[in-house]
Write a protein that holds these residues in place. Structure first.
Motif, mmCIF file in Angstrom:
data_model
loop_
_atom_site.group_PDB
_atom_site.id
_atom_site.type_symbol
_atom_site.label_atom_id
_atom_site.label_comp_id
_atom_site.label_asym_id
_atom_site.label_seq_id
_atom_site.Cartn_x
_atom_site.Cartn_y
_atom_site.Cartn_z
ATOM 1 N N LEU A 152 28.587 14.073 15.076
ATOM 2 C CA LEU A 152 28.730 14.639 16.418
ATOM 3 C C LEU A 152 30.076 15.318 16.600
ATOM 4 C CD1 LEU A 152 27.113 11.802 18.566
ATOM 5 C CD2 LEU A 152 26.147 14.062 18.087
ATOM 6 N N THR A 153 31.103 14.811 15.906
ATOM 7 C CA THR A 153 32.439 15.403 16.050
ATOM 8 C C THR A 153 32.547 16.754 15.355
ATOM 9 O OG1 THR A 153 33.380 14.385 14.051
ATOM 10 C CG2 THR A 153 33.446 13.093 16.101
ATOM 11 N N ILE A 154 31.586 17.090 14.499
ATOM 12 C CA ILE A 154 31.617 18.390 13.810
ATOM 13 C C ILE A 154 30.445 19.266 14.216
ATOM 14 C CG2 ILE A 154 32.939 17.540 11.834
ATOM 15 C CD1 ILE A 154 30.360 17.269 10.270
ATOM 16 N N GLY A 155 29.805 18.914 15.332
ATOM 17 C CA GLY A 155 28.762 19.780 15.880
ATOM 18 C C GLY A 155 27.372 19.558 15.349
ATOM 19 N N LEU A 156 27.143 18.441 14.642
ATOM 20 C CA LEU A 156 25.808 18.101 14.154
ATOM 21 C C LEU A 156 25.275 16.908 14.935
ATOM 22 C CD1 LEU A 156 26.379 18.378 10.295
ATOM 23 C CD2 LEU A 156 24.999 19.917 11.696
ATOM 24 N N HIS A 157 23.953 16.851 15.108
ATOM 25 C CA HIS A 157 23.370 15.742 15.865
ATOM 26 C C HIS A 157 22.788 14.650 14.971
ATOM 27 C CE1 HIS A 157 22.770 17.757 20.061
ATOM 28 N NE2 HIS A 157 24.004 17.815 19.623
ATOM 29 N N ALA A 158 22.426 14.991 13.735
ATOM 30 C CA ALA A 158 21.778 13.999 12.860
ATOM 31 C C ALA A 158 21.696 14.551 11.448
ATOM 32 C CB ALA A 158 20.378 13.678 13.377
ATOM 33 N N HIS A 159 21.365 13.654 10.524
ATOM 34 C CA HIS A 159 21.035 14.091 9.165
ATOM 35 C C HIS A 159 19.614 14.646 9.141
ATOM 36 C CE1 HIS A 159 24.652 12.622 7.246
ATOM 37 N NE2 HIS A 159 24.520 11.443 7.816
ATOM 38 N N ALA A 160 19.232 15.195 7.998
ATOM 39 C CA ALA A 160 17.905 15.795 7.864
ATOM 40 C C ALA A 160 16.798 14.768 8.104
ATOM 41 C CB ALA A 160 17.757 16.407 6.474
ATOM 42 N N THR A 161 15.705 15.233 8.706
ATOM 43 C CA THR A 161 14.538 14.385 8.961
ATOM 44 C C THR A 161 13.766 14.168 7.661
ATOM 45 O OG1 THR A 161 14.379 15.344 11.169
ATOM 46 C CG2 THR A 161 12.438 14.167 10.351
ATOM 47 N N PRO A 162 13.247 12.957 7.410
ATOM 48 C CA PRO A 162 12.452 12.723 6.198
ATOM 49 C C PRO A 162 11.217 13.629 6.131
ATOM 50 C CG PRO A 162 13.079 10.646 7.220
ATOM 51 C CD PRO A 162 13.469 11.716 8.184
ATOM 52 N N ASP A 163 10.747 13.878 4.916
ATOM 53 C CA ASP A 163 9.532 14.666 4.687
ATOM 54 C C ASP A 163 8.345 13.732 4.451
ATOM 55 O OD1 ASP A 163 10.778 17.115 4.913
ATOM 56 O OD2 ASP A 163 11.226 17.264 2.781
ATOM 57 N N SER A 164 7.151 14.320 4.524
ATOM 58 C CA SER A 164 5.929 13.571 4.210
ATOM 59 C C SER A 164 5.213 14.225 3.044
ATOM 60 C CB SER A 164 4.991 13.525 5.424
ATOM 61 O OG SER A 164 5.483 12.663 6.412
ATOM 62 N N VAL A 165 4.765 13.399 2.103
ATOM 63 C CA VAL A 165 3.953 13.855 0.978
ATOM 64 C C VAL A 165 2.566 13.249 1.160
ATOM 65 C CG1 VAL A 165 4.673 11.944 -0.499
ATOM 66 C CG2 VAL A 165 3.854 14.046 -1.540
ATOM 67 N N HIS A 166 1.514 13.930 0.692
ATOM 68 C CA HIS A 166 0.161 13.448 0.982
ATOM 69 C C HIS A 166 -0.806 13.776 -0.153
ATOM 70 C CE1 HIS A 166 -1.333 17.552 1.892
ATOM 71 N NE2 HIS A 166 -0.106 17.738 2.369
ATOM 72 N N VAL A 167 -1.930 13.094 -0.137
ATOM 73 C CA VAL A 167 -2.986 13.374 -1.113
ATOM 74 C C VAL A 167 -3.647 14.701 -0.782
ATOM 75 C CG1 VAL A 167 -3.432 10.938 -1.605
ATOM 76 C CG2 VAL A 167 -4.670 12.068 0.257
ATOM 77 N N GLY A 168 -4.316 15.290 -1.779
ATOM 78 C CA GLY A 168 -5.069 16.501 -1.526
ATOM 79 C C GLY A 168 -6.202 16.227 -0.549
ATOM 80 N N ASP A 169 -6.292 17.023 0.502
ATOM 81 C CA ASP A 169 -7.292 16.805 1.543
ATOM 82 C C ASP A 169 -7.598 18.141 2.208
ATOM 83 O OD1 ASP A 169 -8.635 16.222 4.000
ATOM 84 O OD2 ASP A 169 -7.846 14.184 3.950
ATOM 85 N N PRO A 170 -8.876 18.558 2.246
ATOM 86 C CA PRO A 170 -9.216 19.852 2.841
ATOM 87 C C PRO A 170 -9.028 19.898 4.347
ATOM 88 C CG PRO A 170 -11.202 18.665 2.237
ATOM 89 C CD PRO A 170 -10.058 17.890 1.666
ATOM 90 N N ASN A 171 -8.809 18.745 4.984
ATOM 91 C CA ASN A 171 -8.653 18.704 6.439
ATOM 92 C C ASN A 171 -7.240 18.315 6.878
ATOM 93 O OD1 ASN A 171 -11.480 19.248 7.035
ATOM 94 N ND2 ASN A 171 -11.878 17.192 6.242
ATOM 95 N N VAL A 172 -6.302 18.349 5.949
ATOM 96 C CA VAL A 172 -4.940 17.950 6.299
ATOM 97 C C VAL A 172 -4.341 18.919 7.322
ATOM 98 C CG1 VAL A 172 -3.832 19.287 4.465
ATOM 99 C CG2 VAL A 172 -2.726 17.219 5.340
ATOM 100 N N GLU A 173 -3.472 18.390 8.174
ATOM 101 C CA GLU A 173 -2.685 19.210 9.092
ATOM 102 C C GLU A 173 -1.206 18.851 8.893
ATOM 103 O OE1 GLU A 173 -3.952 18.825 13.115
ATOM 104 O OE2 GLU A 173 -6.012 19.440 12.695
ATOM 105 N N VAL A 174 -0.388 19.868 8.710
ATOM 106 C CA VAL A 174 1.038 19.676 8.455
ATOM 107 C C VAL A 174 1.812 20.189 9.661
ATOM 108 C CG1 VAL A 174 2.963 20.132 6.881
ATOM 109 C CG2 VAL A 174 0.614 20.029 6.000
ATOM 110 N N SER A 175 2.736 19.376 10.162
ATOM 111 C CA SER A 175 3.501 19.772 11.341
ATOM 112 C C SER A 175 4.573 20.786 10.978
ATOM 113 C CB SER A 175 4.158 18.546 11.980
ATOM 114 O OG SER A 175 5.210 18.080 11.151
ATOM 115 N N GLN A 176 5.116 21.455 12.016
ATOM 116 C CA GLN A 176 6.231 22.363 11.831
ATOM 117 C C GLN A 176 7.388 21.604 11.184
ATOM 118 O OE1 GLN A 176 5.888 25.510 12.713
ATOM 119 N NE2 GLN A 176 7.885 26.419 13.042
ATOM 120 N N GLY A 177 7.908 22.139 10.082
ATOM 121 C CA GLY A 177 9.021 21.493 9.399
ATOM 122 C C GLY A 177 8.617 20.565 8.274
ATOM 123 N N ASN A 178 7.323 20.349 8.068
ATOM 124 C CA ASN A 178 6.802 19.526 6.962
ATOM 125 C C ASN A 178 7.130 18.043 7.091
ATOM 126 O OD1 ASN A 178 6.104 22.031 5.910
ATOM 127 N ND2 ASN A 178 7.840 22.110 4.523
#
Length: 394
Positions: A152-178
């Protein structure tokens, strides 16, 4: 086991070749890549891999910040067109590796059961000295584990958000930012096969400026309204007001801060990517004196922003208290009005009852009065008759 990675990329010529080479060497079977209208040579680099058959290359020139939709299409195609068992949705500045560096990604995923569905992968921001340009693998060798309070003292609010990995699926939906998918996780991998991401988001000021400008313009053209605290929009405002370079410099630790971080464990050396010999653009240093000036300016700006944020918080709290008082007074007034109306109605009912009672008494009076008059007249008439009868008898 087939491992497929998706990637949406725009103007990342300084790192995209290294990123693709790394993941192919790690056993990724195919990358599905959407080039988002790059103009810095990224497209030509990707085309070479497409010609070699290791990239399924698509083109989307529209800068409308619809990353979630584009990545969802690629992730579904990974399953339906390419038969993926596992799908990694990555960004160009991410280097996915097993925690156990003796393994490759392919070997790790071969030992992760697909019935997990999906799981979260931590993202580690890599930091080091700032630079004017260059990929920076030799500079950015420190895992950034500084506290959020320090960020916060250097103008950042947080570290990077974790990612999600998934099995192959024809109906998967991935959010903005993965960061999220609609496939529910059934657990975490065995720690022996855990995965992490080494993240290089701020490689040089040249790259950072271009990224912020591209992202800010795309949001403006998209019609989307991200939160004012969205990291990209905060940086875009800094670019517009001419303070971006100071904040870029400030988020990189100084030599003294690196020494202190190594001593207290908030920074640790990780040369995993630096030692691979991946393609990279040579570094160009910032002008002499710019780093010190930038750091000082950023500290001053952050302090001012903190003061403004404090005033904004106080103003929000004051407004909230005023709104609460207003709501309470309005409620009290409604109660009083309701109570007054109720009492008024009760009084009106009582008056009506009294009026009806008075009218009843008046009617009774008139009725009784009438009867008395008749009786008195009858009595007088009878008396008169009696007198006349007495007179006659005499």
């Amino acid at each position: 086991m087939k491992l497929v990675m998706t990637l949406m990329v725009r103007d990342e010529a300084d790192i995209v070749e290294a990123m693709v080479d790394h993941h192919l060497a790690q056993g990724v079977d195919l990358l599905i890549v959407t080039d988002n209208g790059s103009i810095d040579g990224t497209t030509d680099i990707l085309q070479r891999y497409a010609d070699a058959g290791v990239i399924d290359l698509r083109h989307n020139p529209h800068h409308n910040k619809r990353q979630g939709e584009a990545v969802t299409r690629m992730a579904r195609d990974a399953a339906t067109l390419h038969g993926a068992d596992w799908v990694i949705n990555a960004d160009t500045d991410e280097f996915w590796v097993p925690v156990d560096r003796s393994l490759t990604l392919k070997q790790a995923f071969e030992n992760i059961p697909t019935d997990l569905g999906s799981f979260v992968v931590p993202v580690i921001d890599m930091t080091g000295a700032p630079a004017a340009s260059g990929t920076g693998f030799e500079r950015l060798i420190y895992r950034d584990q500084r506290s959020v309070d320090h960020l916060l003292t250097i103008g950042l609010h947080a570290h990077a958000t974790p990612d999600s990995v998934h099995v192959g699926d024809p109906n998967v939906e991935v959010s903005q930012g993965n960061h999220f998918v609609n496939i529910e996780s059934q657990g975490e991998p065995d720690p022996a096969f855990a995965i992490e991401v080494l993240h290089f988001p701020w490689r040089s000021f040249d790259q950072f400026y271009r990224k912020v400008d591209n992202s800010g313009r795309a949001y403006a053209e998209s019609g989307l309204v991200p939160s004012p605290n969205h990291h990209g929009m905060r940086d875009y405002r800094r670019l517009q007001d001419g303070t971006l370079v100071s904040f870029y410099i400030a988020r990189h630790p100084s030599a003294e801060q690196i020494e202190q971080g190594l001593a207290d464990g908030t920074l640790t050396v990780d040369r995993t990517i630096a030692d691979l010999g991946l393609p990279a653009i040579p570094d160009v240093a910032l002008p002499e004196g710019a780093i010190e000036v930038g750091r000082a300016a950023a500290v001053s700006l952050v302090q001012k922003l903190d003061h403004i944020a404090s005033l904004e918080t106080e103003l929000r709290e004051t407004r909230a208290a005023a709104e609460a008082d207003k709501a309470r007074l309005e409620s009290d007034l409604d109660t009083l009005l309701h109570t007054g109306a109720h009492k008024m109605n009760a009084l009106e009912d009582e008056l009506r009852e009294r009026d009806e009672h008075i009218r009843a008494l008046e009617n009774q009076y008139h009725e009784l009065h009438g009867r008395r008059v008749v009786r008195a007249a009858d009595w007088v008439g009878q008396a008169a008759r009696n007198v006349r009868g007495t007179i006659r008898r005499r």
